[in-house]
Design a protein around this motif. Structure first.
Motif, mmCIF file in Angstrom:
data_model
loop_
_atom_site.group_PDB
_atom_site.id
_atom_site.type_symbol
_atom_site.label_atom_id
_atom_site.label_comp_id
_atom_site.label_asym_id
_atom_site.label_seq_id
_atom_site.Cartn_x
_atom_site.Cartn_y
_atom_site.Cartn_z
ATOM 1 N N ARG A 1 38.480 50.633 104.998
ATOM 2 C CA ARG A 1 37.445 50.041 104.134
ATOM 3 C C ARG A 1 37.732 48.542 104.011
ATOM 4 N NH1 ARG A 1 37.791 51.857 98.132
ATOM 5 N NH2 ARG A 1 39.707 50.648 98.362
ATOM 6 N N TYR A 2 36.846 47.746 104.597
ATOM 7 C CA TYR A 2 36.975 46.290 104.488
ATOM 8 C C TYR A 2 36.249 45.800 103.236
ATOM 9 C CZ TYR A 2 38.383 46.568 109.395
ATOM 10 O OH TYR A 2 39.027 46.877 110.562
ATOM 11 N N THR A 3 36.830 44.802 102.581
ATOM 12 C CA THR A 3 36.228 44.155 101.417
ATOM 13 C C THR A 3 36.328 42.641 101.618
ATOM 14 O OG1 THR A 3 38.165 43.772 99.986
ATOM 15 C CG2 THR A 3 37.283 46.038 100.074
ATOM 16 N N PRO A 4 35.674 41.837 100.774
ATOM 17 C CA PRO A 4 35.783 40.381 100.930
ATOM 18 C C PRO A 4 37.136 39.805 100.513
ATOM 19 C CG PRO A 4 33.745 40.989 99.805
ATOM 20 C CD PRO A 4 34.615 42.208 99.816
ATOM 21 N N ALA A 5 38.024 40.612 99.948
ATOM 22 C CA ALA A 5 39.309 40.111 99.447
ATOM 23 C C ALA A 5 40.189 39.607 100.595
ATOM 24 C CB ALA A 5 40.030 41.214 98.685
ATOM 25 N N PRO A 6 41.064 38.647 100.326
ATOM 26 C CA PRO A 6 41.985 38.162 101.363
ATOM 27 C C PRO A 6 42.806 39.306 101.955
ATOM 28 C CG PRO A 6 42.043 36.728 99.438
ATOM 29 C CD PRO A 6 41.221 37.921 99.050
ATOM 30 N N ASP A 7 42.996 39.274 103.245
ATOM 31 C CA ASP A 7 43.731 40.294 104.002
ATOM 32 C C ASP A 7 43.041 41.658 103.999
ATOM 33 O OD1 ASP A 7 45.658 38.421 104.614
ATOM 34 O OD2 ASP A 7 47.075 39.105 103.101
ATOM 35 N N GLU A 8 41.815 41.721 103.472
ATOM 36 C CA GLU A 8 41.066 42.980 103.480
ATOM 37 C C GLU A 8 39.692 42.826 104.117
ATOM 38 O OE1 GLU A 8 40.721 44.720 99.625
ATOM 39 O OE2 GLU A 8 42.885 44.840 99.293
#
Length: 269
Positions: free
Chosen positions: A163-170
């Motif tokens: 699950r990708y999110t806009p957070a850094p490293d994600e």
């Protein structure tokens, strides 16, 4: 990887069409799509293939609610040297792991059970693609086991949902090769936008990145026409149901998103 295990599968065209009904969007056409796609890829010296809407959106919409609301539990793992320069990877839930316990020792068996039909279907599709991709390649085809019909016998080495999110490293998995080049190939299935934990508008990444980029195929001269030559950069705006077949050591990336969440199933062979 071509090994004999519980997840081994022997396929031929009849078996493929019989067993993927309900999971694949158009079972009667999927083999033709793979064959034609591989022919086009080889003409351009590419070792990957992306087929849009290969997996049924209706099937995936039935599969996803339990994943996003209950089963998905991301595990923090540390890869030697990092993965695409990320030391600790925190956004994937692993269903099957390598014999050595890489990348974790506690695979999520309930999630594996929930996704079993999709995993087995991906085996069949990967085997069909792999046979076509490596046809007439004596040095490669002689290295894998086949059944009486000449179809590859394939085995999953690692499976996980990310699950990708806009957070850094994600937000992305930048340029890399799967399994550090030690796997025979891989599959990536784009999963639906999460419409079950929040509104589609809130979780959608449409217009905010995503998709896959490959560096593959015919070498291209640099922009100044005098520098080093490299493979072509190919970008796919992948969405739910799209499937990517990736040969060994092909450079690619999951492109960054700046909004929403993006889900993908990944299988190493």
């Amino acid at each position: 990887k071509q090994r004999q295990e519980d997840s081994d599968v022997k396929i031929n065209n009849h078996e493929l069409n019989e067993n993927v009904v309900g999971v694949v969007s158009n079972p009667t056409l999927i083999n033709k799509q793979i064959v034609k796609g591989v022919v086009r890829a080889k003409l351009n010296k590419r070792r990957h293939l992306v087929i849009p809407s290969a997996i049924s959106s209706t099937y995936l919409d039935r599969l996803m609610p339990s994943i996003v609301t209950d089963l998905f539990e991301p595990q923090t793992v540390t890869y030697n040297g990092g993965i695409a320069n990320i030391k600790k990877w925190r956004i994937s839930c692993y269903m099957e792991i390598m014999e050595s316990g890489v990348p974790c020792t506690n695979p999520h068996l309930a999630l594996k059970s929930h996704c079993w039909e999709l995993l087995e279907t991906c085996n069949k599709l990967f085997a069909s693609w792999y046979r076509q991709q490596h046809a007439c390649n004596d040095s490669t085809t002689s290295s894998y086991k086949v059944d009486g019909e000449g179809d590859p016998i394939v085995s999953r080495l690692m499976t996980f949902i990310t699950r990708y999110t806009p957070a850094p490293d994600e937000n992305a998995l930048l340029k890399h090769v799967d399994g550090a080049g030690k796997v025979d190939g891989s599959v990536v299935v784009a999963l639906p936008i999460d419409r079950w934990t929040a509104s589609e508008e809130e979780n959608s990444f449409e217009g905010h990145g995503g998709g896959l980029t490959f560096w593959d195929g015919r070498t291209q001269r640099s922009a100044d026409n005098i520098g080093r030559r490299g493979p072509e950069e190919i970008v796919y705006d992948t969405r739910s149901g799209d499937i990517a077949f990736i040969d060994k050591a092909v450079w690619h990336q999951a492109n960054p998103i700046t909004k929403g969440t993006r889900w993908a199933l990944v299988i190493f062979y």
